[in-house]
Design an enzyme around this catalytic site. Structure first.
Site, PDB file in Angstrom:
ATOM      1  N   ILE A 249       0.837  -1.206   0.000  1.00 38.09           N
ATOM      2  CA  ILE A 249       0.000   0.000   0.000  1.00 38.09           C
ATOM      3  C   ILE A 249       0.871   1.256   0.000  1.00 38.09           C
ATOM      4  O   ILE A 249       0.693   2.161  -0.816  1.00 38.09           O
ATOM      5  CB  ILE A 249      -0.984  -0.014   1.200  1.00 38.09           C
ATOM      6  CG1 ILE A 249      -2.004  -1.137   1.008  1.00 38.09           C
ATOM      7  CG2 ILE A 249      -1.679   1.331   1.365  1.00 38.09           C
ATOM      8  CD1 ILE A 249      -2.964  -1.337   2.176  1.00 38.09           C
TER       9      ILE A 249
ATOM     10  N   ALA B 222       0.976   3.887   6.778  1.00 38.76           N
ATOM     11  CA  ALA B 222       0.584   2.648   6.073  1.00 38.76           C
ATOM     12  C   ALA B 222       1.248   1.474   6.780  1.00 38.76           C
ATOM     13  O   ALA B 222       2.058   0.754   6.196  1.00 38.76           O
ATOM     14  CB  ALA B 222       1.000   2.724   4.610  1.00 38.76           C
TER      15      ALA B 222
ATOM     16  N   HIS C 172       7.624 -15.109 -28.714  1.00 35.94           N
ATOM     17  CA  HIS C 172       8.735 -14.160 -28.744  1.00 35.94           C
ATOM     18  C   HIS C 172       8.319 -12.930 -29.526  1.00 35.94           C
ATOM     19  O   HIS C 172       7.735 -13.067 -30.600  1.00 35.94           O
ATOM     20  CB  HIS C 172       9.944 -14.811 -29.415  1.00 35.94           C
ATOM     21  CG  HIS C 172      11.096 -13.849 -29.565  1.00 35.94           C
ATOM     22  ND1 HIS C 172      11.911 -13.496 -28.505  1.00 35.94           N
ATOM     23  CD2 HIS C 172      11.542 -13.161 -30.646  1.00 35.94           C
ATOM     24  CE1 HIS C 172      12.826 -12.643 -28.930  1.00 35.94           C
ATOM     25  NE2 HIS C 172      12.626 -12.411 -30.225  1.00 35.94           N
TER      26      HIS C 172
END
Ligand code: FAD
Length: 453
Positions: free
Chosen positions: A181, A262, A435
């Site tokens: 976060i 956070a 690819h």
């Protein structure tokens, strides 16, 4: 009093998925939600953060090309317009979810739910209701958490919800806590011109990830001029009016315009009346569940609220399992397999399965193999060819795949399949990888020589 076969509390990704599946199985279903459909994920989590990151991804892409001297000039984002688009998108999704529930015959009940006993729930709203159930699924999720001294004031000291609601970019931002976060928020505001300081108490950022992957990420972010401080705790945050003073335990001080706290999440269990139904919780309030995600014989707890895995796709998966188990469609214990996870941004981290350190801690003999993204043509084409893919092996079988670099999140589903289907190096030789693709880096890591961890 109305009776339902299944009542679900919480309309986040877990509760919504459970309610829809139960209605598709022709059960009578009520879904109780106190705020908005979509829960944390839609309103304050996965979706708004990715909308902000997606809208600004091209800025990073153009930066990378300008470093190669292939373009010059600047592009300005309009923060007001971006926020308006985010809000409109969320509102439109509320509407779509509401229509879907109606179409499937799910009774959406708006209000705050609390248990009266093991078969009855009260919903507090303008008109209080009491509903009874045969089976209950608790899917009430989690909320932002903080420690003493770090309490958000929602003016300058912010949580992730506040930060998604800003009208303009702060000149500088201190991010306390360098999990997914914190890092994703920092990435977005950095693209908007904000100077970033990340402070993490653990010895490295992204502490849940493989050490080499986290160190590589850290090096790459430092090259973007992020100030990254690890191994130090924040002792306090002081709103000084014009700025925030971040005081570290070692006496260091950092002054910023805004700070984001956070440092984790806490369960949405207060006020739910769980004691009335004999629902057990851990000391921190997470609902305790058995091998079948049950907390009593007829009550399940799924998603963030049981504290197992705080991710939207884990909540959804658990929600569907709980319904199938309650209806007798499965009797097997809940064994989710490898749970994929990502940190999004211009430099991304993805992981499926275990890290080499986790496997070693389980007493397993682990080998690892790697491939650099430097040689990958798609990474080269984007002008962002740093990073690596790393594979953790036990007895010649893939047990974990992780990567860091531009676009790494695009590798996560194939990595999950590799772990779940117990790929060997031989399996990688059997498949043809298109690819050029970033996926080729997964193959290269699988067929690279293995070495001891
Ligand atoms: P929630 O989504 O939290 O929903 C619970 C609901 O229950 C809420 O709507 C709440 O209002 C309601 N409720 C609670 N109590 C009651 C009550 N008593 N009565 C009625 N209703 C109640 N996860 C990912 O997988 N990928 C990501 O990229 C990602 N990014 C994130 C970014 C941020 C900033 C944050 C904060 C989270 C992020 N997450 C991400 C985590 C993800 O949002 C959560 O894991 C997920 O939302 C959990 O789902 P849930 O259904 O368990 O609960």
């Amino acid at each position: 009093m109305s009776h339902f076969d299944i009542i679900v509390i919480g309309a986040g990704p877990g509760g919504y998925a459970a309610a829809l599946l139960a209605s598709q199985r022709r059960k009578t279903v009520a879904l109780i939600e106190r705020q908005h459909l979509g829960g944390t994920c839609l309103n304050w989590g996965c979706i708004p953060t990715k909308l902000y990151l997606g809208a600004t991804a091209h800025l990073e892409g153009l930066h990378a090309q300008s470093r190669l001297r292939l373009c010059r000039g600047s592009v300005q984002m309009d923060m007001g317009a971006l926020k308006k688009r985010k809000n409109a998108f969320v509102a439109a999704t509320h509407k779509a979810m509401g229509c879907c529930l109606e179409k499937h015959g799910v009774a959406l009940v708006q209000g705050q739910a609390s248990l009266i006993d093991k078969n009855t729930v009260r919903v507090a709203s303008d008109a209080e209701q009491t509903l009874s159930f045969t089976t209950l699924i608790i899917a009430t999720g989690s909320s932002t958490n903080w420690f003493a001294g770090l309490e958000p004031d929602h003016a300058r000291i912010l949580d992730s919800t506040d930060l998604l609601d800003l009208d303009e970019a702060p000149a500088s931002l201190a991010v306390i806590g360098a999990g997914a976060i914190g890092l994703e928020m920092a990435e977005f505001w950095n693209r908007m011109g904000t100077a970033i300081h990340v402070i993490e108490a653990a010895p490295r950022i992204a502490p849940a990830e493989d050490e080499e992957i986290a160190q590589t990420l850290s090096g790459m972010l430092k090259r973007k001029k992020w100030n990254i401080v690890t191994g130090k705790r924040v002792a306090g945050l002081v709103n000084e009016g014009e700025s925030v003073l971040v005081r570290l335990e070692d006496g260091t001080q950092i002054r910023v315009e805004k700070a984001l706290v956070a440092v984790g999440r806490k369960p949405n269990t207060p006020g739910l009346g769980l004691d009335n139904a004999g629902v057990a919780m851990t000391g921190a309030g997470w609902v305790t569940t058995d091998d079948f995600l049950r907390t009593t014989p007829n009550i399940y707890a799924i998603g963030d609220v049981n504290g197992r895995t705080l991710l939207a796709h884990a909540a959804e998966h658990q929600g569907r399992y709980a319904v199938l188990h309650a209806l007798g469609e499965t009797a097997a214990p809940y064994t989710p397999g490898p749970i994929p996870g990502c940190i999004y941004g211009s430099i991304e981290v993805m992981r499926a399965g275990h890290t080499a350190a986790e496997l070693a801690a389980q007493g397993k003999t682990v080998t690892v193999s790697r491939a650099s993204l430097g040689a990958n043509p798609i990474s080269q084409a984007h002008g962002q060819a740093q990073g690596l893919v790393k594979v953790a092996w036990v007895d010649g079988v893939v047990h974990g795949v992780t990567a860091v670099g531009h676009g790494a999140s695009h590798l996560v589903t194939l990595a999950e399949i590799m772990v779940r289907d117990r790929w060997t190096a031989h399996t990688a030789h059997e498949h043809i990888f298109a690819h050029p693709t970033l996926d080729e880096a997964l193959r290269d890591a699988l067929i690279a020589p293995q070495e001891e961890k």
